[in-house]
Design a protein around this motif. Structure first.
Motif, PDB file in Angstrom:
ATOM      1  N   VAL A   1      15.894   2.293 -16.885  1.00  0.00           N
ATOM      2  CA  VAL A   1      17.222   2.917 -16.837  1.00  0.00           C
ATOM      3  C   VAL A   1      18.141   2.166 -15.887  1.00  0.00           C
ATOM      4  N   LEU A   2      17.592   1.565 -14.837  1.00  0.00           N
ATOM      5  CA  LEU A   2      18.418   0.819 -13.890  1.00  0.00           C
ATOM      6  C   LEU A   2      19.136  -0.344 -14.569  1.00  0.00           C
ATOM      7  N   SER A   3      18.497  -0.915 -15.565  1.00  0.00           N
ATOM      8  CA  SER A   3      19.121  -2.033 -16.270  1.00  0.00           C
ATOM      9  C   SER A   3      20.351  -1.586 -17.053  1.00  0.00           C
ATOM     10  N   VAL A   4      20.405  -0.316 -17.383  1.00  0.00           N
ATOM     11  CA  VAL A   4      21.579   0.233 -18.064  1.00  0.00           C
ATOM     12  C   VAL A   4      22.644   0.640 -17.052  1.00  0.00           C
ATOM     13  N   LEU A   5      22.216   1.161 -15.907  1.00  0.00           N
ATOM     14  CA  LEU A   5      23.170   1.625 -14.907  1.00  0.00           C
ATOM     15  C   LEU A   5      23.936   0.473 -14.260  1.00  0.00           C
ATOM     16  N   LYS A   6      23.315  -0.694 -14.148  1.00  0.00           N
ATOM     17  CA  LYS A   6      23.984  -1.828 -13.494  1.00  0.00           C
ATOM     18  C   LYS A   6      25.278  -2.220 -14.198  1.00  0.00           C
ATOM     19  N   PRO A   7      25.287  -2.463 -15.510  1.00  0.00           N
ATOM     20  CA  PRO A   7      26.565  -2.809 -16.160  1.00  0.00           C
ATOM     21  C   PRO A   7      27.570  -1.663 -16.156  1.00  0.00           C
ATOM     22  N   ILE A   8      27.046  -0.426 -16.196  1.00  0.00           N
ATOM     23  CA  ILE A   8      27.956   0.721 -16.124  1.00  0.00           C
ATOM     24  C   ILE A   8      28.680   0.731 -14.779  1.00  0.00           C
ATOM     25  N   TYR A   9      27.925   0.452 -13.702  1.00  0.00           N
ATOM     26  CA  TYR A   9      28.550   0.455 -12.380  1.00  0.00           C
ATOM     27  C   TYR A   9      29.542  -0.701 -12.232  1.00  0.00           C
ATOM     28  N   LYS A  10      29.178  -1.861 -12.744  1.00  0.00           N
ATOM     29  CA  LYS A  10      30.083  -2.997 -12.653  1.00  0.00           C
ATOM     30  C   LYS A  10      31.392  -2.724 -13.388  1.00  0.00           C
ATOM     31  N   LEU A  11      31.291  -1.951 -14.491  1.00  0.00           N
ATOM     32  CA  LEU A  11      32.476  -1.657 -15.283  1.00  0.00           C
ATOM     33  C   LEU A  11      33.386  -0.638 -14.617  1.00  0.00           C
ATOM     34  N   LYS A  12      32.794   0.351 -13.954  1.00  0.00           N
ATOM     35  CA  LYS A  12      33.573   1.464 -13.401  1.00  0.00           C
ATOM     36  C   LYS A  12      33.482   1.561 -11.884  1.00  0.00           C
ATOM     37  N   GLY A  13      32.268   1.666 -11.369  1.00  0.00           N
ATOM     38  CA  GLY A  13      32.074   1.955  -9.955  1.00  0.00           C
ATOM     39  C   GLY A  13      32.620   0.892  -9.035  1.00  0.00           C
ATOM     40  N   ALA A  14      32.511  -0.384  -9.416  1.00  0.00           N
ATOM     41  CA  ALA A  14      33.002  -1.449  -8.555  1.00  0.00           C
ATOM     42  C   ALA A  14      34.499  -1.337  -8.336  1.00  0.00           C
ATOM     43  N   ALA A  15      35.205  -0.780  -9.307  1.00  0.00           N
ATOM     44  CA  ALA A  15      36.646  -0.573  -9.177  1.00  0.00           C
ATOM     45  C   ALA A  15      36.976   0.796  -8.589  1.00  0.00           C
ATOM     46  N   LYS A  16      35.938   1.475  -8.074  1.00  0.00           N
ATOM     47  CA  LYS A  16      36.072   2.806  -7.476  1.00  0.00           C
ATOM     48  C   LYS A  16      36.716   3.796  -8.437  1.00  0.00           C
ATOM     49  N   LYS A  17      36.313   3.678  -9.701  1.00  0.00           N
ATOM     50  CA  LYS A  17      36.724   4.640 -10.713  1.00  0.00           C
ATOM     51  C   LYS A  17      35.556   5.555 -11.017  1.00  0.00           C
ATOM     52  N   ASP A  18      35.863   6.801 -11.352  1.00  0.00           N
ATOM     53  CA  ASP A  18      34.802   7.770 -11.620  1.00  0.00           C
ATOM     54  C   ASP A  18      33.998   7.367 -12.843  1.00  0.00           C
ATOM     55  N   ILE A  19      32.688   7.518 -12.722  1.00  0.00           N
ATOM     56  CA  ILE A  19      31.763   7.270 -13.826  1.00  0.00           C
ATOM     57  C   ILE A  19      31.334   8.622 -14.369  1.00  0.00           C
ATOM     58  N   HIS A  20      31.620   8.874 -15.633  1.00  0.00           N
ATOM     59  CA  HIS A  20      31.310  10.157 -16.259  1.00  0.00           C
ATOM     60  C   HIS A  20      30.096   9.994 -17.164  1.00  0.00           C
ATOM     61  N   VAL A  21      29.044  10.764 -16.863  1.00  0.00           N
ATOM     62  CA  VAL A  21      27.789  10.624 -17.593  1.00  0.00           C
ATOM     63  C   VAL A  21      27.368  11.976 -18.147  1.00  0.00           C
ATOM     64  N   VAL A  22      26.935  11.973 -19.413  1.00  0.00           N
ATOM     65  CA  VAL A  22      26.388  13.166 -20.059  1.00  0.00           C
ATOM     66  C   VAL A  22      24.947  12.870 -20.451  1.00  0.00           C
ATOM     67  N   ILE A  23      24.038  13.769 -20.063  1.00  0.00           N
ATOM     68  CA  ILE A  23      22.613  13.629 -20.412  1.00  0.00           C
ATOM     69  C   ILE A  23      22.242  14.762 -21.358  1.00  0.00           C
ATOM     70  N   VAL A  24      21.705  14.405 -22.523  1.00  0.00           N
ATOM     71  CA  VAL A  24      21.258  15.397 -23.514  1.00  0.00           C
ATOM     72  C   VAL A  24      19.774  15.149 -23.745  1.00  0.00           C
ATOM     73  N   CYS A  25      18.951  15.698 -22.871  1.00  0.00           N
ATOM     74  CA  CYS A  25      17.503  15.417 -22.896  1.00  0.00           C
ATOM     75  C   CYS A  25      16.716  16.637 -22.463  1.00  0.00           C
ATOM     76  N   GLY A  26      15.416  16.518 -22.637  1.00  0.00           N
ATOM     77  CA  GLY A  26      14.513  17.492 -22.075  1.00  0.00           C
ATOM     78  C   GLY A  26      14.283  17.217 -20.600  1.00  0.00           C
ATOM     79  N   VAL A  27      13.397  17.979 -20.000  1.00  0.00           N
ATOM     80  CA  VAL A  27      13.194  17.890 -18.557  1.00  0.00           C
ATOM     81  C   VAL A  27      12.681  16.513 -18.154  1.00  0.00           C
ATOM     82  N   ALA A  28      11.702  15.987 -18.871  1.00  0.00           N
ATOM     83  CA  ALA A  28      11.062  14.727 -18.470  1.00  0.00           C
ATOM     84  C   ALA A  28      12.052  13.573 -18.459  1.00  0.00           C
TER      85      ALA A  28
END
Length: 833
Positions: free
Chosen positions: A219-246
């Motif tokens: 999952v970290l490999s997915v979060l890295k490009p997401i952060y570079k796209l949004k977080g590095a510019a100090k913009k809010d990152i909006h994430v929705v998780i549709v999963c079971g507990v695990a």
């Protein structure tokens, strides 16, 4: 021995159960090996035959065949279907029965059956407790974390099971948060929900990127490009998780350690917001979730409760409890239909309570907050099954309100009911309206505070107008010695350059507190008080005018030129003399009149109108007199500030020193206020106590008389609730807008203000007002609605009239005696002469 007798009686009653001669056959379709089993069952004197069709419930046709065979069996009274695929509900023909009621329980999802989590749980075989009125469900969890009491839909049970209510709920939250760009993590088993969610988001114009966590190894490999796209510019990152507990824990665990893996150079935990649609929500799952997201500031969960698997033993337990319930109703004599029919109705009703998740009409939205004991979930609202939201707070309060246990220095001064200071075990504690508000804000905004007081114990008045320097509470904010002022401090224009104000939490007024005048001082005039002096004067004038008119009409009326009428008037007496006309007219006011009415038409007309006038006057007077005798009149010595100024030689007045009242009056452009301020300065030269800082001192001085206190009406109301000799004047002036104070140009003022608005809208301010404001009280002598005994002081004026009447009666008697004596002696004197 008594207990044993009770058991015997109950067993005897059960043995006489009227339905026991009517065997009830129940068909059950459940998952199994394809066999049909028949079992005889006896519960509390009632006989049952259980016909179980154990088929492979993953095959739709086998379920359909088993239901149809049971429906065709004439001996079967009711059919129960458990552990089936919910997709069957979309094909109504599969569940059409001709003669039997079909009770459908334990529907499972098509892609994954969450209830299988419970498949290895051991289930007890004992029956329900005999004291239970409903199914005990001992083998099932006792609580369901969802809302079941929302009256929001007309859907039947099947439609509620089929309805996919999760995507509309997620879509509603995303829309409320005004997210336009989101990243979605989902698992393969939720593709059905995701399809509906994607369609809804597309219609709302939301851009999204999707990641199937079942196909993502790291999952970290997915979060890295997401952060570079949004977080590095100090913009809010909006994430929705549709999963079971695990899988949810897997994604959050990776996000939680993202910053630490990058040596805290990244700020994903601050600039990311996580909306988790958590399937299989439970308290245990929540505890695990917060442990995996303990460093993430903004995590919200749409809690989708754990679905529960229904077992055959649960159906047996329900048969047992329904039998007991039917037995109780039979013993009470409340059964109006056939026993078998009544049992089936009760059994159907009770069976649907086996799985409370079917009753869910809304799902809680919980957010992860910083608490004293660490991270804790707290409910901020809910989403109903139609996708409508009801929020009582922000979904992500940490982004704007969460201070993460930051400590503030709060300054205050005691001023009831806003701040009440008490000493307990050599320690001062602070209570009151402001303290309740501060405590609620600390809970909502997640901060701590330390309370202090200004050294000069003043509120905040200008001490240097050239530099605009303040003392007291305002001075502390101006010097940035404290962060917040929480007390009865009001908004004033001259304070604006030195501090910031929050949203108002209370509105009040300034007025004047005085001592009530002696209510018995005017009791002597009770008989004349019902009418104003203008009315009394008019009545007296009318009495004289009507007396003269009656005399003239009766004296010179041509009607009495007739000898017979003149003789009759002389014989019976009339109103043609001054004294007779006066006493008749006066007697009419007392509802008495005289013996003889006028014989002339003119006289009778005038007397009739006068009688009508007297009836109205007397009726009005009697009603008001009763009110004056039973209701105490309380009038202040003056009702306006101008009246108070005119009593300057008689009265003194004062206010709390170091407050806005001290500085506002002398510098006011209002002539009346300015005169009051000049009086402050004059009184203060000879009597500095008029500016005493303790409001209780001013109250005590008012009670002594000839003193008026100018201040907050709220405090005065509390004083009047415990001291009945006090009252306020009618005039209210100088509105008071109470706020929390902050340092000048503070960013906290807006944050606190928004939360105070929510508290206001939630009704807490009114609750605290009822808690701390004085309750309605009726003091001795106040106006009351119930009857009270009339005292001698109340009717003293009646005795005064009686004494006056005695005096004038005796005086008239003496005059008549003298006149009579004179008339008797006068002829004798003339004869002697």
């Amino acid at each position: 021995m008594i207990v044993a007798c009770g058991v015997i009686i109950f067993v005897s009653a059960a043995s006489s159960f009227a339905c026991k001669y009517e065997t009830i056959t129940i068909g059950i379709v459940a998952n199994g090996t394809g066999v049909v089993e028949t079992e005889n069952l006896s519960r509390h004197g009632q006989n049952f035959i259980i016909v179980k069709h154990l088929v492979d419930t993953t095959e739709l046709f086998r379920i359909y065949s088993a239901v149809q065979r049971l429906d065709a069996n004439k001996s079967v009274d009711v059919i129960v279907l458990i552990d089936y695929d919910a997709i069957l509900l979309t094909i109504p023909t599969y569940f059409q029965t001709r003669n039997k009621i079909l009770i459908k329980l334990g529907a499972r999802d098509g892609h994954n059956m969450i209830s299988d989590v419970l498949s290895n749980v051991q289930h007890p075989t004992r029956a329900c407790n005999s004291n239970d009125r409903r199914c005990s469900h001992d083998s099932l969890p006792s609580q369901t974390y969802c809302l079941t009491d929302l009256n929001i839909t007309n859907k039947n049970r099947d439609e509620l099971v089929i309805a996919n209510s999760v995507p509309p709920a997620i879509q509603a939250v995303v829309k409320r948060l005004q997210w336009k760009n989101i990243f979605i993590f989902y698992e393969s088993s939720k593709e059905k929900e995701l399809s509906s969610l994607v369609d809804g988001l597309s219609k709302d114009g939301v851009l999204f990127a999707m990641y199937n966590v079942d196909h993502v190894k790291d999952v970290l490999s997915v979060l890295k490009p997401i952060y570079k796209l949004k977080g590095a510019a100090k913009k809010d990152i909006h994430v929705v998780i549709v999963c079971g507990v695990a899988n949810t824990k897997r994604v959050l665990k990776a996000a939680n350690k993202f910053d630490s893996l990058h040596n805290e150079k990244t700020v994903l935990k601050m600039f990311s917001k996580w909306l988790v649609a958590l399937y299989g929500y439970s308290r245990a799952a929540a505890n695990e979730l917060k442990n995996h997201a303990k460093d993430l500031d903004n995590v919200a969960v749409l809690a989708l409760p754990q679905k529960r698997k229904i077992y055959i033993q649960n159906v047996y337990d329900c048969i047992d409890s329904t039998t007991l319930e039917l037995l109780r109703e039979e013993l009470d004599g409340s059964i109006e239909i056939g026993c078998k029919q009544k049992f089936i109705e009760m059994f159907e009703k009770n069976a649907y309570t086996l799985n409370p998740t079917n009753q869910c009409r809304g799902y809680y939205i919980d957010t992860l907050l910083w608490k004293e004991k660490g991270r804790q979930f707290s409910s901020v609202g809910y989403a109903d099954i139609n996708g409508k939201l009801a929020l009582n707070s922000d979904v992500f309060p940490n982004t704007r309100f969460g201070y993460n246990k930051r400590s503030f220095i709060v300054s205050t001064l005691a001023y009831s009911p806003f701040v009440v200071k008490r000493k307990v075990n050599n320690t001062f504690i602070y209570e009151g309206f402001c303290m309740d508000l501060l405590k609620e804000l600390s809970n909502k905004l997640n901060f701590t505070y330390t309370i202090t007081e200004p050294a000069d114990r003043k509120w905040g008045s200008v001490i240097n107008r050239e530099n605009l320097t303040f003392n007291g509470l305002v001075g502390q904010l101006q010097r940035e010695e404290v962060d917040i002022v929480a007390s009865a401090i009001s908004v004033q224009a001259e304070r604006d350059p030195a501090m910031d104000f929050s949203y108002p939490y209370y509105y009040g007024y300034t007025t004047v507190l005085v001592k009530k005048p002696d209510i018995y001082a005017t009791k002597w005039r009770t008989l004349v008080d019902p009418f104003k002096w203008e009315v009394l004067l008019t009545i007296g004038a009318s009495l004289l005018v009507v007396t003269v008119l009656v005399f003239l009409l009766e004296k010179y009326n041509p009607f009495y030129t007739i000898p017979q009428q003149a003789a009759l008037r002389e014989e019976n007496g009339g109103l043609h003399t001054w004294h007779s006309s006066f006493w008749y007219v006066f007697g009419a006011l007392l509802c008495q009149g005289g013996l003889h009415l006028p014989e002339s038409t003119a006289g009778r007309t005038l007397i009739s109108c006068w009688w009508l006038t007297c009836i109205i006057i007397v009726g009005t007077y009697c009603g008001n007199l009763i009110a004056f005798l039973t209701v105490t009149k309380e009038k202040p010595p003056f009702n306006t500030l101008q009246d108070m100024i005119e009593l300057k030689g008689t009265y003194k007045w004062g206010t709390i020193g170091g407050t806005v009242w001290e500085s506002m009056f002398p510098n006011s452009s209002n002539p009346t206020f300015r005169k009051m301020g000049e009086a402050f300065i004059e009184f203060n030269k000879s009597d500095p106590t008029i500016l005493h800082g303790n409001p209780a001192f001013h109250v005590q001085r008012v009670k002594k008389g000839k003193y008026a206190w100018i201040g907050d009406k709220t405090y005065m109301e509390i004083a009047m609730a415990t001291e009945c000799s006090l009252m306020t004047i009618k005039e209210e002036f100088m509105p008071l807008i109470y706020v929390l104070g902050f340092k000048n140009n503070s960013s906290h003022a807006a944050i606190f203000s928004e939360q105070i608005i929510k508290i206001h809208e939630g009704g807490l301010l009114q609750i605290w007002k009822r808690k701390w404001w004085p309750k309605s009280s009726f003091c001795s002598g106040n106006s009351i609605t119930e009857a009270k005994p009339i005292s001698l002081m109340d009717v003293q004026s009646a005795f005064y009239v009686c004494f006056i009447g005695i005096f004038f009666g005796l005086f008239a008697f003496v005059v008549e005696k003298v006149v009579h004596r004179y008339r008797t002696l006068s002829p004798r004197i003339k004869t002697i002469q």
